[in-house]
Every structure is written in C-alpha cells, then in structure tokens.
Design a protein around this motif. Structure first.
Motif, PDB file in Angstrom:
ATOM      1  N   LEU A 177      20.243  25.083 136.346  1.00 10.13           N
ATOM      2  CA  LEU A 177      20.971  24.303 135.009  1.00 10.13           C
ATOM      3  C   LEU A 177      20.688  25.482 134.524  1.00 10.13           C
ATOM      4  O   LEU A 177      21.150  25.514 133.301  1.00 10.13           O
ATOM      5  CB  LEU A 177      19.344  23.120 134.663  1.00 10.13           C
ATOM      6  CG  LEU A 177      19.895  22.047 135.658  1.00 10.13           C
ATOM      7  CD1 LEU A 177      18.766  20.802 135.365  1.00 10.13           C
ATOM      8  CD2 LEU A 177      21.142  21.365 135.565  1.00 10.13           C
ATOM      9  N   ASN A 178      19.794  26.631 134.741  1.00 13.80           N
ATOM     10  CA  ASN A 178      18.945  28.183 133.609  1.00 13.80           C
ATOM     11  C   ASN A 178      20.965  28.021 133.327  1.00 13.80           C
ATOM     12  O   ASN A 178      20.730  29.089 132.308  1.00 13.80           O
ATOM     13  CB  ASN A 178      17.683  28.135 133.836  1.00 13.80           C
ATOM     14  CG  ASN A 178      17.073  27.397 133.228  1.00 13.80           C
ATOM     15  OD1 ASN A 178      16.867  27.956 131.834  1.00 13.80           O
ATOM     16  ND2 ASN A 178      15.764  27.502 133.498  1.00 13.80           N
ATOM     17  N   PHE A 179      21.158  29.036 134.336  1.00 12.77           N
ATOM     18  CA  PHE A 179      22.058  29.245 134.776  1.00 12.77           C
ATOM     19  C   PHE A 179      23.436  28.713 133.835  1.00 12.77           C
ATOM     20  O   PHE A 179      24.528  30.215 134.058  1.00 12.77           O
ATOM     21  CB  PHE A 179      22.829  30.566 136.037  1.00 12.77           C
ATOM     22  CG  PHE A 179      21.520  30.966 136.454  1.00 12.77           C
ATOM     23  CD1 PHE A 179      21.571  32.023 135.660  1.00 12.77           C
ATOM     24  CD2 PHE A 179      20.881  31.857 137.427  1.00 12.77           C
ATOM     25  CE1 PHE A 179      20.923  33.769 136.364  1.00 12.77           C
ATOM     26  CE2 PHE A 179      20.341  32.518 137.856  1.00 12.77           C
ATOM     27  CZ  PHE A 179      20.320  33.351 137.116  1.00 12.77           C
ATOM     28  N   LEU A 180      23.396  27.642 133.616  1.00 12.02           N
ATOM     29  CA  LEU A 180      24.435  26.948 132.545  1.00 12.02           C
ATOM     30  C   LEU A 180      25.037  27.768 131.841  1.00 12.02           C
ATOM     31  O   LEU A 180      24.584  27.995 130.846  1.00 12.02           O
ATOM     32  CB  LEU A 180      24.232  25.835 132.952  1.00 12.02           C
ATOM     33  CG  LEU A 180      24.777  25.299 134.274  1.00 12.02           C
ATOM     34  CD1 LEU A 180      24.420  22.865 133.999  1.00 12.02           C
ATOM     35  CD2 LEU A 180      25.490  24.683 134.739  1.00 12.02           C
ATOM     36  N   PRO A 181      26.016  28.154 131.913  1.00  4.71           N
ATOM     37  CA  PRO A 181      26.820  29.235 129.850  1.00  4.71           C
ATOM     38  C   PRO A 181      26.430  27.565 129.254  1.00  4.71           C
ATOM     39  O   PRO A 181      27.956  27.681 129.126  1.00  4.71           O
ATOM     40  CB  PRO A 181      28.013  29.807 130.636  1.00  4.71           C
ATOM     41  CG  PRO A 181      29.002  28.556 131.567  1.00  4.71           C
ATOM     42  CD  PRO A 181      27.744  28.200 132.301  1.00  4.71           C
ATOM     43  N   VAL A 182      25.979  27.011 129.421  1.00  3.60           N
ATOM     44  CA  VAL A 182      25.591  26.071 127.814  1.00  3.60           C
ATOM     45  C   VAL A 182      25.159  26.423 127.025  1.00  3.60           C
ATOM     46  O   VAL A 182      23.944  26.758 126.807  1.00  3.60           O
ATOM     47  CB  VAL A 182      25.216  24.980 128.910  1.00  3.60           C
ATOM     48  CG1 VAL A 182      25.410  23.747 127.393  1.00  3.60           C
ATOM     49  CG2 VAL A 182      25.646  24.198 129.805  1.00  3.60           C
ATOM     50  N   PRO A 183      25.858  26.651 125.713  1.00  4.81           N
ATOM     51  CA  PRO A 183      24.679  26.368 124.493  1.00  4.81           C
ATOM     52  C   PRO A 183      22.784  26.284 124.626  1.00  4.81           C
ATOM     53  O   PRO A 183      22.874  24.702 124.931  1.00  4.81           O
ATOM     54  CB  PRO A 183      25.405  26.037 123.054  1.00  4.81           C
ATOM     55  CG  PRO A 183      27.080  25.783 123.290  1.00  4.81           C
ATOM     56  CD  PRO A 183      27.427  25.969 125.530  1.00  4.81           C
ATOM     57  N   GLY A 184      22.217  26.806 124.426  1.00  7.22           N
ATOM     58  CA  GLY A 184      20.744  26.621 124.253  1.00  7.22           C
ATOM     59  C   GLY A 184      20.201  27.032 125.741  1.00  7.22           C
ATOM     60  O   GLY A 184      19.169  26.701 125.980  1.00  7.22           O
ATOM     61  N   LEU A 185      21.277  27.249 126.626  1.00  6.69           N
ATOM     62  CA  LEU A 185      20.690  27.569 127.922  1.00  6.69           C
ATOM     63  C   LEU A 185      20.942  28.778 128.215  1.00  6.69           C
ATOM     64  O   LEU A 185      21.089  29.676 127.537  1.00  6.69           O
ATOM     65  CB  LEU A 185      20.995  27.212 128.682  1.00  6.69           C
ATOM     66  CG  LEU A 185      20.567  25.706 128.850  1.00  6.69           C
ATOM     67  CD1 LEU A 185      22.026  25.019 130.067  1.00  6.69           C
ATOM     68  CD2 LEU A 185      19.303  25.009 128.965  1.00  6.69           C
ATOM     69  N   ASP A 186      19.514  29.645 128.594  1.00 11.00           N
ATOM     70  CA  ASP A 186      19.512  30.686 129.566  1.00 11.00           C
ATOM     71  C   ASP A 186      20.500  31.437 129.912  1.00 11.00           C
ATOM     72  O   ASP A 186      21.859  32.658 129.352  1.00 11.00           O
ATOM     73  CB  ASP A 186      18.756  31.413 130.438  1.00 11.00           C
ATOM     74  CG  ASP A 186      17.740  31.255 130.014  1.00 11.00           C
ATOM     75  OD1 ASP A 186      17.573  30.913 128.806  1.00 11.00           O
ATOM     76  OD2 ASP A 186      16.519  30.926 130.735  1.00 11.00           O
ATOM     77  N   GLY A 187      22.202  30.662 130.103  1.00  7.94           N
ATOM     78  CA  GLY A 187      23.355  31.169 130.655  1.00  7.94           C
ATOM     79  C   GLY A 187      23.810  31.345 129.873  1.00  7.94           C
ATOM     80  O   GLY A 187      25.111  32.472 129.980  1.00  7.94           O
ATOM     81  N   GLY A 210      22.804  21.749 123.536  1.00 10.78           N
ATOM     82  CA  GLY A 210      23.126  21.680 124.801  1.00 10.78           C
ATOM     83  C   GLY A 210      22.314  21.356 126.157  1.00 10.78           C
ATOM     84  O   GLY A 210      23.336  20.294 126.989  1.00 10.78           O
ATOM     85  N   LEU A 211      21.134  21.195 126.230  1.00  5.71           N
ATOM     86  CA  LEU A 211      20.029  20.415 127.257  1.00  5.71           C
ATOM     87  C   LEU A 211      20.390  18.895 127.358  1.00  5.71           C
ATOM     88  O   LEU A 211      20.591  18.730 128.253  1.00  5.71           O
ATOM     89  CB  LEU A 211      18.825  20.999 126.361  1.00  5.71           C
ATOM     90  CG  LEU A 211      17.951  20.799 127.567  1.00  5.71           C
ATOM     91  CD1 LEU A 211      18.582  21.207 129.443  1.00  5.71           C
ATOM     92  CD2 LEU A 211      16.366  21.320 127.101  1.00  5.71           C
ATOM     93  N   LEU A 212      20.706  18.578 125.738  1.00  3.45           N
ATOM     94  CA  LEU A 212      20.346  16.535 126.352  1.00  3.45           C
ATOM     95  C   LEU A 212      21.975  16.650 126.539  1.00  3.45           C
ATOM     96  O   LEU A 212      22.188  15.849 127.146  1.00  3.45           O
ATOM     97  CB  LEU A 212      20.312  16.620 124.659  1.00  3.45           C
ATOM     98  CG  LEU A 212      21.053  14.775 124.273  1.00  3.45           C
ATOM     99  CD1 LEU A 212      19.966  13.844 124.988  1.00  3.45           C
ATOM    100  CD2 LEU A 212      20.765  15.080 122.510  1.00  3.45           C
ATOM    101  N   ALA A 213      23.283  17.770 126.580  1.00  5.63           N
ATOM    102  CA  ALA A 213      24.179  17.282 126.742  1.00  5.63           C
ATOM    103  C   ALA A 213      24.252  17.495 128.518  1.00  5.63           C
ATOM    104  O   ALA A 213      24.784  16.783 128.991  1.00  5.63           O
ATOM    105  CB  ALA A 213      25.082  18.086 126.233  1.00  5.63           C
ATOM    106  N   VAL A 214      23.367  18.368 128.680  1.00  7.34           N
ATOM    107  CA  VAL A 214      23.451  18.478 130.369  1.00  7.34           C
ATOM    108  C   VAL A 214      22.838  17.998 131.122  1.00  7.34           C
ATOM    109  O   VAL A 214      23.398  16.789 132.311  1.00  7.34           O
ATOM    110  CB  VAL A 214      22.840  20.078 131.011  1.00  7.34           C
ATOM    111  CG1 VAL A 214      22.344  20.071 131.662  1.00  7.34           C
ATOM    112  CG2 VAL A 214      23.238  20.827 130.647  1.00  7.34           C
ATOM    113  N   PHE A 215      21.731  16.493 130.342  1.00  2.00           N
ATOM    114  CA  PHE A 215      20.670  15.611 130.141  1.00  2.00           C
ATOM    115  C   PHE A 215      21.743  14.634 130.885  1.00  2.00           C
ATOM    116  O   PHE A 215      21.604  14.001 132.257  1.00  2.00           O
ATOM    117  CB  PHE A 215      19.710  15.499 130.259  1.00  2.00           C
ATOM    118  CG  PHE A 215      19.170  14.323 130.033  1.00  2.00           C
ATOM    119  CD1 PHE A 215      18.183  14.497 131.143  1.00  2.00           C
ATOM    120  CD2 PHE A 215      18.829  13.420 129.291  1.00  2.00           C
ATOM    121  CE1 PHE A 215      17.729  12.855 131.532  1.00  2.00           C
ATOM    122  CE2 PHE A 215      18.600  12.018 128.990  1.00  2.00           C
ATOM    123  CZ  PHE A 215      17.692  12.315 130.356  1.00  2.00           C
TER     124      PHE A 215
END
Length: 267
Positions: A177-187, A210-215
């Motif tokens: 999840l952290n490696f996802l290239p989503v704004p707000g995440l480490d990726g 970003g994190l909310l969207a992933v969730f």
C-alpha cells in the motif's frame, strides 16, 4: 550525503519505544511457551506491539535518511528517538494503523514525520527518503518469514508460527500500500521529485485524500479479493501458507471463535 549534526540526546532511544519493545518480547515469550492462559490474547498483544515497533522503525527510516540527506531538524523534533509520541500526527501514524489491524487485519500505512524537504538537495535523495519507510516493512516481512523460507520451523510452537505469519501479512500489505503511487503515500513521494512543477501543483490538493481513496477502493470486493490474492501469493513465495496467515488472524482476533481447522492445528 551530508554529515550528521545531531547530538547524542537527540538520537537516544526513547523509553516509550523500549517499553513497547519490552511488551513485544514478553508477549512473544508468552506465546512461545504457552505461558498465558489465553493464547489468543497473548498473540493479540504480541502482534500489536510488534506492529507498533515496525511503525516506529518505518518513521525512523524516513527521518534517518532525511537527516543524512540534509534535513538536520529531524533530531530536534525527536524523530530519531523512535518515540511515537513525537510524530506530527500520532493518530495517522499509530492509532489508525493499529485500529485497522484490529478491525480488518490489514497493514494500513501511517506516516507523519514532517520532513523539511527544502533542506534536501537532489531528486534522488528525496526519493530515497520516501522509499526508506516501506523498505523497512519489506525488511520486517523478510525477518518474520525467515523461519519459513529457511525451513527452520522444527520446534517452533504452532501459535507462534501463526502469529509470525499474520505479522508478515501485515508487513506485506503495509509495504504494498505504501508503494502505491498515490498522492499522500510514500510511493508518490518516490516519483514526485521527477514530475514537472506544473504536474505537482495539480496533484498537490489531492494529497490529503490519497489514503482515504485507497481505503475506499479496498472496500470494493473485487479489488479486495485481487489485492489479498497477490498478498497471499507473495507470502507463499516466502514459505508462508494461506492457512498459517489465516490462522494467525484468527488467533489475533481472540474475541471471536477460532476456526475449527485452526483449533485442530494448535492441538
């Protein structure tokens, strides 16, 4: 990289972190020896404390690489002490990740150390600072699964084996999840320095969501199934079976009845 200009006090390991690590050690021993009257509760404490330790190491990795990259303010902020109470947002870094493990058995990425990026020159250094956190989860997963892929499980109690398998699952999900290239995440932090200023300005307003969207996306059954199929495939490559990880989750959630198959394996 730049020289280390922090003092000894700024790098001294916090008693808070040592206390969490002590809980992990004692409860790990309790699981191994079956000392506790409730194995499930001991697994719960062991995995939760180990998960918090991994979160602290994740944030420490960000801070340490930032320090060597040029941000000398991380020491004064207490980030090098491994004290989770020093994080900018303890809710995001510790409370929410632990809550999601308890509720759904997923390693939700946290992350709330404030890095002064303007002090760090060079795009590569910025990428390394962002990558350091999830790489810590990868290393933690490798350590947790070492007895499995080394074939060193003889004499390891089943409850401890299941607990390690579930802890490894949490580390793998957190890393992915952290490696996802989503704004707000480490990726996204890894690739952001390589984007044009115009693109970064367009994406910046979406970073808090970003994190909310992933969730939300993970709640889509098809996505959730595909994600965990991939997670279990990675675990299988590390020698951990689906049953071991699932039984670890069952034991962790001690307030629920353990599945008959897992109950039989523990006997």
């Amino acid at each position: 990289m730049a020289a280390d200009r922090t003092g000894t006090a700024e790098r001294r390991v916090s008693p808070v972190f040592l206390g969490i690590a002590a809980v992990m050690a004692v409860t790990g021993w309790a699981v191994w020896t079956e000392f506790a009257s409730s194995t499930g509760f001991a697994v719960f404490l062991f995995v939760t404390s180990a998960w918090v330790v991994s979160l602290c190491l994740h944030e420490y990795a960000h801070a340490r690489t930032a320090l060597h990259g040029g941000d000398f303010t991380v020491g004064a902020k207490g980030y090098l002490t491994l004290n989770p109470l020093k994080y900018t947002h303890a809710l995001l870094s510790i409370v929410l990740p632990v809550a999601f493990v308890i509720m759904g058995g997923i390693g939700l990425p946290g992350g709330a150390v404030f890095i002064e990026r303007g002090r760090i020159p060079g795009r590569w250094r910025h990428s390394v600072v962002s990558a350091a956190g999830p790489l810590t989860n990868v290393l933690f997963a490798v350590v947790c699964t070492a007895p499995f892929w080394l074939g060193a499980l003889d004499g390891v109690p089943m409850a401890f084996r299941f607990a390690l398998a579930f802890l490894a699952l949490l580390q793998v999900t957190a890393a992915l999840l952290n490696f996802l290239p989503v704004p707000g995440l480490d990726g996204y932090g890894i690739i952001e320095p390589w984007l044009s200023p115009g693109v970064r300005r367009q994406i910046e307003p979406y970073a808090p969501f970003g994190l909310l969207a992933v969730f939300v996306v993970l709640f889509i059954p098809e996505v959730n199934r595909a994600f965990f199929d991939f997670v279990y495939a990675l675990l299988d490559g590390l020698g951990v079976t689906d049953l071991e990880a699932a039984c670890g989750r069952e034991l962790y959630r001690f307030w629920q009845d353990t599945a008959p198959l897992c109950e039989a394996a523990l006997r």
